[in-house]
Design an enzyme around this catalytic site. Structure first.
Site, PDB file in Angstrom:
ATOM      1  N   PHE A   1      -0.197  -3.283  11.910  1.00  0.00           N
ATOM      2  CA  PHE A   1      -0.641  -3.821  10.618  1.00  0.00           C
ATOM      3  C   PHE A   1       0.330  -4.931  10.200  1.00  0.00           C
ATOM      4  O   PHE A   1       1.460  -4.985  10.676  1.00  0.00           O
ATOM      5  CB  PHE A   1      -0.693  -2.700   9.567  1.00  0.00           C
ATOM      6  CG  PHE A   1      -1.191  -3.200   8.244  1.00  0.00           C
ATOM      7  CD1 PHE A   1      -2.483  -3.689   8.129  1.00  0.00           C
ATOM      8  CD2 PHE A   1      -0.379  -3.217   7.122  1.00  0.00           C
ATOM      9  CE1 PHE A   1      -2.946  -4.186   6.913  1.00  0.00           C
ATOM     10  CE2 PHE A   1      -0.837  -3.704   5.907  1.00  0.00           C
ATOM     11  CZ  PHE A   1      -2.131  -4.189   5.804  1.00  0.00           C
TER      12      PHE A   1
ATOM     13  N   ALA B   1      -1.733   6.106   8.363  1.00  0.00           N
ATOM     14  CA  ALA B   1      -2.364   5.799   7.067  1.00  0.00           C
ATOM     15  C   ALA B   1      -3.798   6.343   6.974  1.00  0.00           C
ATOM     16  O   ALA B   1      -4.220   6.818   5.938  1.00  0.00           O
ATOM     17  CB  ALA B   1      -2.362   4.289   6.830  1.00  0.00           C
TER      18      ALA B   1
ATOM     19  N   LYS C   1      -3.900   5.556   1.364  1.00  0.00           N
ATOM     20  CA  LYS C   1      -5.202   5.608   2.054  1.00  0.00           C
ATOM     21  C   LYS C   1      -5.604   7.082   2.147  1.00  0.00           C
ATOM     22  O   LYS C   1      -6.111   7.650   1.194  1.00  0.00           O
ATOM     23  CB  LYS C   1      -5.104   4.972   3.450  1.00  0.00           C
ATOM     24  CG  LYS C   1      -4.962   3.454   3.438  1.00  0.00           C
ATOM     25  CD  LYS C   1      -3.575   3.013   3.213  1.00  0.00           C
ATOM     26  CE  LYS C   1      -3.373   1.540   3.440  1.00  0.00           C
ATOM     27  NZ  LYS C   1      -2.059   1.090   2.973  1.00  0.00           N
TER      28      LYS C   1
HETATM   29  N1  F0G Z   1      -0.089   0.637   7.915  1.00  0.00           N
HETATM   30  C1  F0G Z   1      -1.392   0.375   7.820  1.00  0.00           C
HETATM   31  C2  F0G Z   1      -2.303   0.686   8.974  1.00  0.00           C
HETATM   32  C3  F0G Z   1      -1.913  -0.170   6.647  1.00  0.00           C
HETATM   33  O1  F0G Z   1      -3.221  -0.429   6.587  1.00  0.00           O
HETATM   34  C4  F0G Z   1      -1.031  -0.437   5.563  1.00  0.00           C
HETATM   35  C5  F0G Z   1      -1.522  -1.016   4.337  1.00  0.00           C
HETATM   36  C6  F0G Z   1       0.328  -0.139   5.709  1.00  0.00           C
HETATM   37  C7  F0G Z   1       0.765   0.403   6.905  1.00  0.00           C
HETATM   38  C8  F0G Z   1       1.307  -0.389   4.609  1.00  0.00           C
HETATM   39  O2  F0G Z   1       1.185   0.574   3.626  1.00  0.00           O
HETATM   40  O3  F0G Z   1       0.476  -0.681   1.582  1.00  0.00           O
HETATM   41  O4  F0G Z   1       1.405   1.635   1.448  1.00  0.00           O
HETATM   42  O5  F0G Z   1       2.867  -0.256   2.001  1.00  0.00           O
HETATM   43  N2  F0G Z   1      -2.650  -1.505   4.226  1.00  0.00           N
HETATM   44  C9  F0G Z   1      -3.272  -2.038   3.031  1.00  0.00           C
HETATM   45  C10 F0G Z   1      -4.581  -2.643   3.400  1.00  0.00           C
HETATM   46  C11 F0G Z   1      -2.395  -2.908   2.201  1.00  0.00           C
HETATM   47  O6  F0G Z   1      -5.182  -3.309   2.529  1.00  0.00           O
HETATM   48  O7  F0G Z   1      -5.045  -2.446   4.524  1.00  0.00           O
HETATM   49  P1  F0G Z   1       1.501   0.294   2.081  1.00  0.00           P
END
Ligand code: F0G
Length: 461
Positions: free
Chosen positions: A123, A216, A257
């Site tokens: 990510f 997540a 999530k």
């Molecule tokens: N890993 C994954 C797979 C994610 O989708 C996200 C965040 C994070 C780590 C980071 O986590 O936001 O709690 O600091 N995804 C969001 C999105 C922002 O819109 O997909 P976080």
């Protein structure tokens, strides 16, 4: 009789804003074609993210009052600790305020400058945190992950042969861990199979490398395994999730999530010495190890959310809702990543707007058109998010250019999503009107958050 209906009723409602085309035009110009800059009161259906936008249950809201705010050793921490250990089998649980705080802490503790960290597809915050630690983040998705139209059950899988090659080629000791993101957000919310995780585990064992899950969306991944992997249909999502965690040495979790909360995260690990190092570091920035940047009530809501998310009734409805949206768009000829994944539908921007060049930000053009047409906010995951400037100022087209319609959990009804499908189909029918965009100004890292754009060739005012 058991109909296919939402497995909850609504106890609290929040009005959604309706805007005029004129208001949306003004908002888009003021936001300089960057939807992160649109105020939420001007968004009718917000599909920017599925993160931190969950509707909590009555049980979770009740837990907020019951949260124990003790600085150290709070009851709410003990409850979270128990729930996470029961879920993951990982003995050391460290709360953090969200996922990226967990990333930053873990990488500070175990990643060194010059290291390489492979994954199925990192990510963007994971990649940014790895690069911040001086490491190289390498994505090794299976080939079908780069083919949006191909129907393949596990497009979130890593290419195990490529992983083996990388682990053999790089100097020994330079890969501290492999990270498997379940489901793979960067590849269309696609799941990783148990079989793939087993192969990764074996490769990690052969090379003495740790295996971490970016968990997540672990529950959605477990449900998709249940639906798609042979011989899994009779198992509970909890049992499948446990097998996923059993194959790992630890996990990074954004509870915003599948923790079904608005804020929260954690790290869980097998290794006591790494856990101890993390606890020492975290006091400097994140907080004491039994609250990690959160209030006691947040820990309480997170513990409850982690239990609720594995309810088969909830997961069946969640995945069906996303799939129904995706299938509706697919039937009307809107090109999307197939099959629908866990948390979002991803539009294939280049197939949607073939008249635009990959460097015209076709995904951003579609995303802006969707806002203008229907007040729906989505997010580009393509050239704008992942493109990198070369020293001469030019950039190469990225592999995939997508627009993500992320579906918040327990927030929108089927009628809301019908509206979304209809809007997308209407824009697709007029896709020739989509105009190219160009960047006026961009930050050096995570540019999609701060970039300013304009229609290509527009006069500078
Ligand atoms: N890993 C994954 C797979 C994610 O989708 C996200 C965040 C994070 C780590 C980071 O986590 O936001 O709690 O600091 N995804 C969001 C999105 C922002 O819109 O997909 P976080």
């Amino acid at each position: 009789m058991r109909g296919t209906m939402e497995p909850y009723r609504i106890k609290v409602v929040e009005p959604i804003p309706f805007t005029t085309l004129e208001e949306r035009k003004r908002a888009l110009i003021a936001a300089e074609w960057n939807l992160f800059r649109i105020p939420s009161h001007l968004v009718t259906i917000d599909l920017l993210t599925d993160s931190g936008v969950t509707a909590m249950s009555a049980h979770q809201w009740a837990g907020l009052l019951d949260g124990d705010e003790a600085y150290a050793g709070a009851r709410s921490f003990r409850r979270l600790d128990e729930v996470v250990r029961d879920l993951t089998g990982l003995p050391h649980v460290i709360p953090t305020h969200q996922g990226r705080a967990a990333e930053k802490l873990l990488f500070e503790a175990v990643v060194r400058a010059g290291n390489t960290v492979p994954g199925n597809t990192h990510f963007d915050t994971t990649r940014a945190n790895l690069e911040h630690a001086g490491a190289r983040a390498v994505d090794l998705p299976v080939a079908t992950a780069r083919r949006p139209e191909v129907e393949h059950a596990f497009k979130g899988n890593i290419d195990v042969t490529a992983l083996e090659e990388l682990l053999t080629e790089v100097p020994s000791g330079s890969v501290p861990m492999v990270i498997m993101t379940v489901t793979s957000n960067g590849c269309g919310g696609q799941p990783v199979s148990l079989e793939n995780l087993r192969h990764v585990r074996q490769a990690c064992d052969r090379h003495g490398v740790l295996l971490f899950l970016d968990a997540a969306r672990f529950a959605e991944n477990a449900w998709l395994i249940r639906e798609r992997e042979p011989d899994q249909l009779e198992r509970s999502p909890k049992a499948i999730a446990r097998e996923m965690f059993d194959l790992s040495d630890g996990c990074l979790m954004s509870a915003k999530k599948d923790g079904l909360v608005n804020i929260g995260g954690f790290l869980a690990l097998r290794d006591a010495s790494i856990a101890e190092r993390l606890r020492r570091i975290m006091v400097l920035g994140e907080g004491f190890p039994t609250y990690g940047g959160l209030a006691g009530r947040d820990l309480e809501a997170m513990a409850t959310g982690l239990e609720e998310v594995l309810d088969p009734g909830y997961l069946a409805d969640r995945i069906l809702q996303v799939r129904t949206l995706g299938d509706k768009m697919h039937r009307h000829g809107v090109p999307t990543v197939r099959p629908p994944g866990g948390h979002a539908i991803y539009v294939d921007s280049r197939a949607f707007a073939p008249h635009l060049s990959p460097l015209d930000f076709p995904g951003q053009a579609i995303s802006c058109a969707l806002y203008l047409h229907a007040g729906i906010r989505s997010v580009e995951i393509g050239q704008l998010m992942n493109g990198r400037r070369k020293p001469d100022g030019t950039e190469d087209p990225v592999d995939l250019d997508l627009v993500r319609l992320a579906i918040p959990r327990r927030v929108y009804t089927t009628r809301h999503l019908d509206y979304v499908a209809e809007a997308l189909c209407e824009i697709h029918a007029q896709r020739g009107m989509l105009t190219p965009l160009e960047i006026v100004e961009e930050p050096t890292s995570l540019r999609h958050f701060g970039a300013r754009l304009r229609p290509k060739g527009a006069r500078v005012s």
